[in-house]
Write a protein that holds these residues in place. Sequence first.
Motif, PDB file in Angstrom:
ATOM      1  N   GLU A 129       0.846  -1.192   0.000  1.00  0.00           N
ATOM      2  CA  GLU A 129       0.000   0.000   0.000  1.00  0.00           C
ATOM      3  C   GLU A 129       0.884   1.245   0.000  1.00  0.00           C
ATOM      4  N   SER A 130       0.494   2.272  -0.756  1.00  0.00           N
ATOM      5  CA  SER A 130       1.313   3.483  -0.877  1.00  0.00           C
ATOM      6  C   SER A 130       1.296   4.326   0.405  1.00  0.00           C
ATOM      7  N   TRP A 131       0.295   4.225   1.237  1.00  0.00           N
ATOM      8  CA  TRP A 131       0.184   5.031   2.435  1.00  0.00           C
ATOM      9  C   TRP A 131       0.913   4.417   3.632  1.00  0.00           C
ATOM     10  N   TRP A 132       1.309   3.159   3.531  1.00  0.00           N
ATOM     11  CA  TRP A 132       1.827   2.424   4.685  1.00  0.00           C
ATOM     12  C   TRP A 132       3.111   3.032   5.250  1.00  0.00           C
ATOM     13  N   TRP A 133       4.159   3.144   4.431  1.00  0.00           N
ATOM     14  CA  TRP A 133       5.445   3.601   4.958  1.00  0.00           C
ATOM     15  C   TRP A 133       5.415   5.063   5.410  1.00  0.00           C
ATOM     16  N   PRO A 134       4.774   5.988   4.672  1.00  0.00           N
ATOM     17  CA  PRO A 134       4.693   7.350   5.227  1.00  0.00           C
ATOM     18  C   PRO A 134       3.960   7.420   6.564  1.00  0.00           C
ATOM     19  N   THR A 135       2.925   6.597   6.728  1.00  0.00           N
ATOM     20  CA  THR A 135       2.192   6.576   7.997  1.00  0.00           C
ATOM     21  C   THR A 135       3.061   6.031   9.123  1.00  0.00           C
ATOM     22  N   VAL A 136       3.791   4.968   8.865  1.00  0.00           N
ATOM     23  CA  VAL A 136       4.678   4.391   9.880  1.00  0.00           C
ATOM     24  C   VAL A 136       5.764   5.392  10.271  1.00  0.00           C
ATOM     25  N   ILE A 137       6.373   6.030   9.260  1.00  0.00           N
ATOM     26  CA  ILE A 137       7.443   6.993   9.548  1.00  0.00           C
ATOM     27  C   ILE A 137       6.887   8.195  10.312  1.00  0.00           C
ATOM     28  N   ALA A 138       5.718   8.691   9.929  1.00  0.00           N
ATOM     29  CA  ALA A 138       5.116   9.830  10.636  1.00  0.00           C
ATOM     30  C   ALA A 138       4.773   9.468  12.081  1.00  0.00           C
ATOM     31  N   ALA A 139       4.237   8.288  12.298  1.00  0.00           N
ATOM     32  CA  ALA A 139       3.891   7.862  13.660  1.00  0.00           C
ATOM     33  C   ALA A 139       5.141   7.717  14.523  1.00  0.00           C
ATOM     34  N   LEU A 140       6.181   7.124  13.967  1.00  0.00           N
ATOM     35  CA  LEU A 140       7.427   6.979  14.735  1.00  0.00           C
ATOM     36  C   LEU A 140       8.082   8.329  15.000  1.00  0.00           C
ATOM     37  N   ALA A 141       8.019   9.247  14.024  1.00  0.00           N
ATOM     38  CA  ALA A 141       8.561  10.590  14.231  1.00  0.00           C
ATOM     39  C   ALA A 141       7.791  11.324  15.329  1.00  0.00           C
ATOM     40  N   LEU A 142       6.476  11.160  15.337  1.00  0.00           N
ATOM     41  CA  LEU A 142       5.655  11.779  16.377  1.00  0.00           C
ATOM     42  C   LEU A 142       5.993  11.216  17.757  1.00  0.00           C
ATOM     43  N   VAL A 143       6.152   9.910  17.833  1.00  0.00           N
ATOM     44  CA  VAL A 143       6.529   9.280  19.113  1.00  0.00           C
ATOM     45  C   VAL A 143       7.900   9.788  19.556  1.00  0.00           C
ATOM     46  N   LEU A 144       8.837   9.913  18.631  1.00  0.00           N
ATOM     47  CA  LEU A 144      10.172  10.421  18.957  1.00  0.00           C
ATOM     48  C   LEU A 144      10.102  11.860  19.452  1.00  0.00           C
ATOM     49  N   LEU A 145       9.345  12.720  18.776  1.00  0.00           N
ATOM     50  CA  LEU A 145       9.232  14.113  19.199  1.00  0.00           C
ATOM     51  C   LEU A 145       8.567  14.239  20.566  1.00  0.00           C
ATOM     52  N   LEU A 146       7.517  13.469  20.806  1.00  0.00           N
ATOM     53  CA  LEU A 146       6.868  13.504  22.117  1.00  0.00           C
ATOM     54  C   LEU A 146       7.801  13.003  23.221  1.00  0.00           C
ATOM     55  N   THR A 147       8.575  11.987  22.913  1.00  0.00           N
ATOM     56  CA  THR A 147       9.532  11.463  23.893  1.00  0.00           C
ATOM     57  C   THR A 147      10.617  12.486  24.196  1.00  0.00           C
ATOM     58  N   TRP A 163      10.349  15.775  23.863  1.00  0.00           N
ATOM     59  CA  TRP A 163       9.724  16.864  24.617  1.00  0.00           C
ATOM     60  C   TRP A 163       9.575  16.485  26.085  1.00  0.00           C
ATOM     61  N   TRP A 164       9.131  15.260  26.324  1.00  0.00           N
ATOM     62  CA  TRP A 164       8.955  14.788  27.699  1.00  0.00           C
ATOM     63  C   TRP A 164      10.287  14.740  28.433  1.00  0.00           C
ATOM     64  N   LEU A 165      11.345  14.254  27.751  1.00  0.00           N
ATOM     65  CA  LEU A 165      12.664  14.164  28.374  1.00  0.00           C
ATOM     66  C   LEU A 165      13.204  15.543  28.717  1.00  0.00           C
ATOM     67  N   THR A 166      13.082  16.511  27.819  1.00  0.00           N
ATOM     68  CA  THR A 166      13.563  17.857  28.136  1.00  0.00           C
ATOM     69  C   THR A 166      12.744  18.496  29.252  1.00  0.00           C
ATOM     70  N   ALA A 167      11.448  18.217  29.305  1.00  0.00           N
ATOM     71  CA  ALA A 167      10.625  18.760  30.389  1.00  0.00           C
ATOM     72  C   ALA A 167      11.035  18.172  31.734  1.00  0.00           C
ATOM     73  N   VAL A 168      11.423  16.913  31.739  1.00  0.00           N
ATOM     74  CA  VAL A 168      11.837  16.261  32.985  1.00  0.00           C
ATOM     75  C   VAL A 168      13.211  16.755  33.429  1.00  0.00           C
ATOM     76  N   LEU A 169      14.123  16.928  32.482  1.00  0.00           N
ATOM     77  CA  LEU A 169      15.496  17.289  32.829  1.00  0.00           C
ATOM     78  C   LEU A 169      15.722  18.784  33.011  1.00  0.00           C
ATOM     79  N   ARG A 170      14.781  19.613  32.558  1.00  0.00           N
ATOM     80  CA  ARG A 170      14.950  21.061  32.658  1.00  0.00           C
ATOM     81  C   ARG A 170      14.984  21.478  34.124  1.00  0.00           C
ATOM     82  N   ARG A 171      15.888  22.389  34.422  1.00  0.00           N
ATOM     83  CA  ARG A 171      15.986  22.876  35.800  1.00  0.00           C
ATOM     84  C   ARG A 171      14.803  23.777  36.106  1.00  0.00           C
ATOM     85  N   ARG A 172      14.219  23.568  37.225  1.00  0.00           N
ATOM     86  CA  ARG A 172      13.072  24.359  37.634  1.00  0.00           C
ATOM     87  C   ARG A 172      13.512  25.605  38.413  1.00  0.00           C
ATOM     88  N   ARG A 173      14.618  25.510  39.087  1.00  0.00           N
ATOM     89  CA  ARG A 173      15.047  26.577  39.979  1.00  0.00           C
ATOM     90  C   ARG A 173      16.192  27.347  39.343  1.00  0.00           C
TER      91      ARG A 173
END
Length: 192
Positions: free
Chosen positions: A58-76, A78-88
């Motif tokens: 299917e022509s939509w398969w690989w772009p969808t997989v790559i987009a989903a993995l890129a989204l998971v990577l970006l969210l991860t 973002w979460w890591l920088t939010a956790v490691l950022r100094r609050r004080r």
Amino acid sequence: MLRIVNRVLTGLVGLVLLVVGGSVLAVGLGFDPPSWWIHDSSKDVLLSDAERTRWEDESWWWPTVIAALALVLLLTLWWLTAVLRRRRLTEVRVNTGDGEGALLRGRALEGVLEGEAAELDGVHRAHAHLTGRPEAPRTRVRLLLEPHVDPGTALHHLTSEALAHARNSAGLDSLPAEVRLTGAKHKAERVS
């Protein structure tokens, strides 16, 4: 708020990984899985050849997989920088007037703010927390007020005295503050 979200997400991810990993291990060791489980026996594979190649043409398969993995990577990330950022804020740049400047420890300024705010009339306890950048610090102040104190008066004294002294002594143009006022609750005592 971010701390709560962080703990909930970490707990959910850990729980899902524990359940899935433990059940795959149990099936691999020979335990009989329930009828609805995706594995039937210890010889079963996670994904069969048919399941892995089902959407490959299917022509939509690989772009969808790559987009989903890129989204998971970006969210991860973002979460890591939010956790490691100094609050004080660890240090504040002080304008000394000679063009050089100096660095003031953030904890020292917090301590002075807390001490001066705690000395205000009717303040039971004070807590200060610096955030922001060294050139433009911000502060969060929590005041625990005695029951007889007017919150407006306490806020006025805090801004005109403690915060003004901190801003002037550090040579800052402004020191934005978020102030939270709470009333102290005392236990009722029997008077005889």
